[in-house]
Design a protein around this motif. Structure first.
Motif, PDB file in Angstrom:
ATOM      1  N   UNK A  68       1.848  10.685   8.428  1.00  0.00           N
ATOM      2  CA  UNK A  68       1.152   9.396   8.418  1.00  0.00           C
ATOM      3  C   UNK A  68       1.285   8.814   9.824  1.00  0.00           C
ATOM      4  N   UNK A  69       0.180   8.704  10.530  1.00  0.00           N
ATOM      5  CA  UNK A  69       0.225   8.197  11.900  1.00  0.00           C
ATOM      6  C   UNK A  69      -0.009   6.688  11.935  1.00  0.00           C
ATOM      7  N   UNK A  70       0.769   6.009  12.734  1.00  0.00           N
ATOM      8  CA  UNK A  70       0.622   4.572  13.021  1.00  0.00           C
ATOM      9  C   UNK A  70       0.500   3.748  11.754  1.00  0.00           C
ATOM     10  N   UNK A  71      -0.625   3.098  11.579  1.00  0.00           N
ATOM     11  CA  UNK A  71      -0.857   2.214  10.432  1.00  0.00           C
ATOM     12  C   UNK A  71      -2.226   2.536   9.842  1.00  0.00           C
ATOM     13  N   UNK A  72      -2.457   2.135   8.606  1.00  0.00           N
ATOM     14  CA  UNK A  72      -3.781   2.383   8.034  1.00  0.00           C
ATOM     15  C   UNK A  72      -4.806   1.418   8.612  1.00  0.00           C
ATOM     16  N   UNK A  73      -6.038   1.890   8.710  1.00  0.00           N
ATOM     17  CA  UNK A  73      -7.150   1.005   9.029  1.00  0.00           C
ATOM     18  C   UNK A  73      -7.605   0.391   7.716  1.00  0.00           C
ATOM     19  N   UNK A 116       4.959  15.127  -2.893  1.00  0.00           N
ATOM     20  CA  UNK A 116       5.531  14.214  -3.880  1.00  0.00           C
ATOM     21  C   UNK A 116       6.156  12.964  -3.294  1.00  0.00           C
ATOM     22  N   UNK A 117       6.419  12.936  -1.993  1.00  0.00           N
ATOM     23  CA  UNK A 117       7.022  11.760  -1.358  1.00  0.00           C
ATOM     24  C   UNK A 117       5.953  10.726  -1.016  1.00  0.00           C
ATOM     25  N   UNK A 118       6.412   9.472  -0.820  1.00  0.00           N
ATOM     26  CA  UNK A 118       5.493   8.375  -0.518  1.00  0.00           C
ATOM     27  C   UNK A 118       5.860   7.665   0.769  1.00  0.00           C
ATOM     28  N   UNK A 119       4.842   7.121   1.429  1.00  0.00           N
ATOM     29  CA  UNK A 119       4.989   6.253   2.581  1.00  0.00           C
ATOM     30  C   UNK A 119       4.380   4.907   2.223  1.00  0.00           C
ATOM     31  N   UNK A 120       4.786   3.847   2.937  1.00  0.00           N
ATOM     32  CA  UNK A 120       4.419   2.493   2.541  1.00  0.00           C
ATOM     33  C   UNK A 120       3.948   1.667   3.733  1.00  0.00           C
ATOM     34  N   UNK A 121       3.000   0.776   3.460  1.00  0.00           N
ATOM     35  CA  UNK A 121       2.570  -0.214   4.442  1.00  0.00           C
ATOM     36  C   UNK A 121       2.500  -1.560   3.726  1.00  0.00           C
ATOM     37  N   UNK A 163       0.863  -1.177   0.000  1.00  0.00           N
ATOM     38  CA  UNK A 163       0.000   0.000   0.000  1.00  0.00           C
ATOM     39  C   UNK A 163       0.900   1.227   0.000  1.00  0.00           C
ATOM     40  N   UNK A 164       0.680   2.126  -0.954  1.00  0.00           N
ATOM     41  CA  UNK A 164       1.505   3.325  -1.080  1.00  0.00           C
ATOM     42  C   UNK A 164       0.623   4.553  -0.927  1.00  0.00           C
ATOM     43  N   UNK A 195      -1.219  -5.805   8.681  1.00  0.00           N
ATOM     44  CA  UNK A 195      -0.633  -4.670   7.966  1.00  0.00           C
ATOM     45  C   UNK A 195       0.443  -4.053   8.853  1.00  0.00           C
ATOM     46  N   UNK A 196       1.516  -3.595   8.215  1.00  0.00           N
ATOM     47  CA  UNK A 196       2.587  -2.934   8.974  1.00  0.00           C
ATOM     48  C   UNK A 196       2.203  -1.492   9.266  1.00  0.00           C
ATOM     49  N   UNK A 197       2.914  -0.902  10.182  1.00  0.00           N
ATOM     50  CA  UNK A 197       2.821   0.544  10.390  1.00  0.00           C
ATOM     51  C   UNK A 197       3.361   1.225   9.135  1.00  0.00           C
ATOM     52  N   UNK A 198       2.985   2.485   8.945  1.00  0.00           N
ATOM     53  CA  UNK A 198       3.531   3.239   7.812  1.00  0.00           C
ATOM     54  C   UNK A 198       5.047   3.311   7.944  1.00  0.00           C
ATOM     55  N   UNK A 199       5.722   3.157   6.829  1.00  0.00           N
ATOM     56  CA  UNK A 199       7.181   3.203   6.773  1.00  0.00           C
ATOM     57  C   UNK A 199       7.602   4.206   5.705  1.00  0.00           C
TER      58      UNK A 199
END
Length: 184
Positions: free
Chosen positions: A81-86, A114-119, A69-70, A171-175
């Motif tokens: 981006x806090x914690x992990x997505x629901x 423009x930057x991305x975070x990942x789970x 998930x991006x 699911x992982x926390x946002x990274x």
């Protein structure tokens, strides 16, 4: 007596050099302190929501049974981006996909425009049971207090017409790094 006079003169000259050097350092330090104390305009940071990010989900070849998930910041300000997505796997999902606690990063993931975070999402494993195929993935962003979601939910179509989920999903926390997200 001459030796004592030369020694005293040298000591006096050395003392004057040291005093001058200390005075110069003091002036420079005072200058740095003044500039450091001058308040700078802090960059405005907002919460990442569906309104200022684009979400995508894709299947990855490794590790198996994983999705990525991006969330990409499409806004003009930094967002957190806090914690992990629901996540809810499938239409009318009865239970949220659990968060993998061991993937908690040391800090909140902040995205510049423009930057991305990942789970990383593990969908199934040999230890899992009671599986089903989900065609959609509901995604909501966690709020700052980690006690609920913020903003509107987004529904994404899962790849290949559907993905198999079972009881072992998580699911992982946002990274901030895609590899950290997929290690979970």
């Amino acid at each position: 007596m001459r030796i004592a006079h030369r020694f005293t003169t040298r000591m006096t000259a050395s003392s004057m050099v040291v005093a001058a050097a200390l005075a110069l350092v003091g002036v420079q330090a005072a200058g740095h302190t003044a500039s450091a104390a001058t308040p700078k305009k802090a960059a405005s940071v907002v919460d990442c929501t569906a309104a200022n990010t684009e979400l995508t989900v894709q299947q990855v070849s490794r590790p198996i049974n994983h999705l990525l998930l991006t969330a990409t910041n499409t806004g003009t300000k930094l967002c957190n981006l806090y914690a992990a997505p629901y996540l809810g796997a499938g239409e009318g999902a009865q239970a949220a996909v659990p968060w993998l606690e061991s993937s908690r990063p040391q800090a909140v993931v902040t995205l510049a425009p423009g930057e991305s975070g990942y789970a990383g999402i593990m969908t199934s494993s040999p230890e899992g049971y009671e599986g089903y195929t989900a065609k959609t993935l509901g995604v909501s962003f966690s709020n700052r207090n980690l006690d609920g979601s913020i903003g509107k939910s987004v529904t994404l179509k899962l790849p290949n017409g559907g993905v198999y989920f079972d009881s072992s999903n998580h699911v992982t926390y946002w990274q901030s790094d895609v590899y950290d997200a997929l290690l979970g």
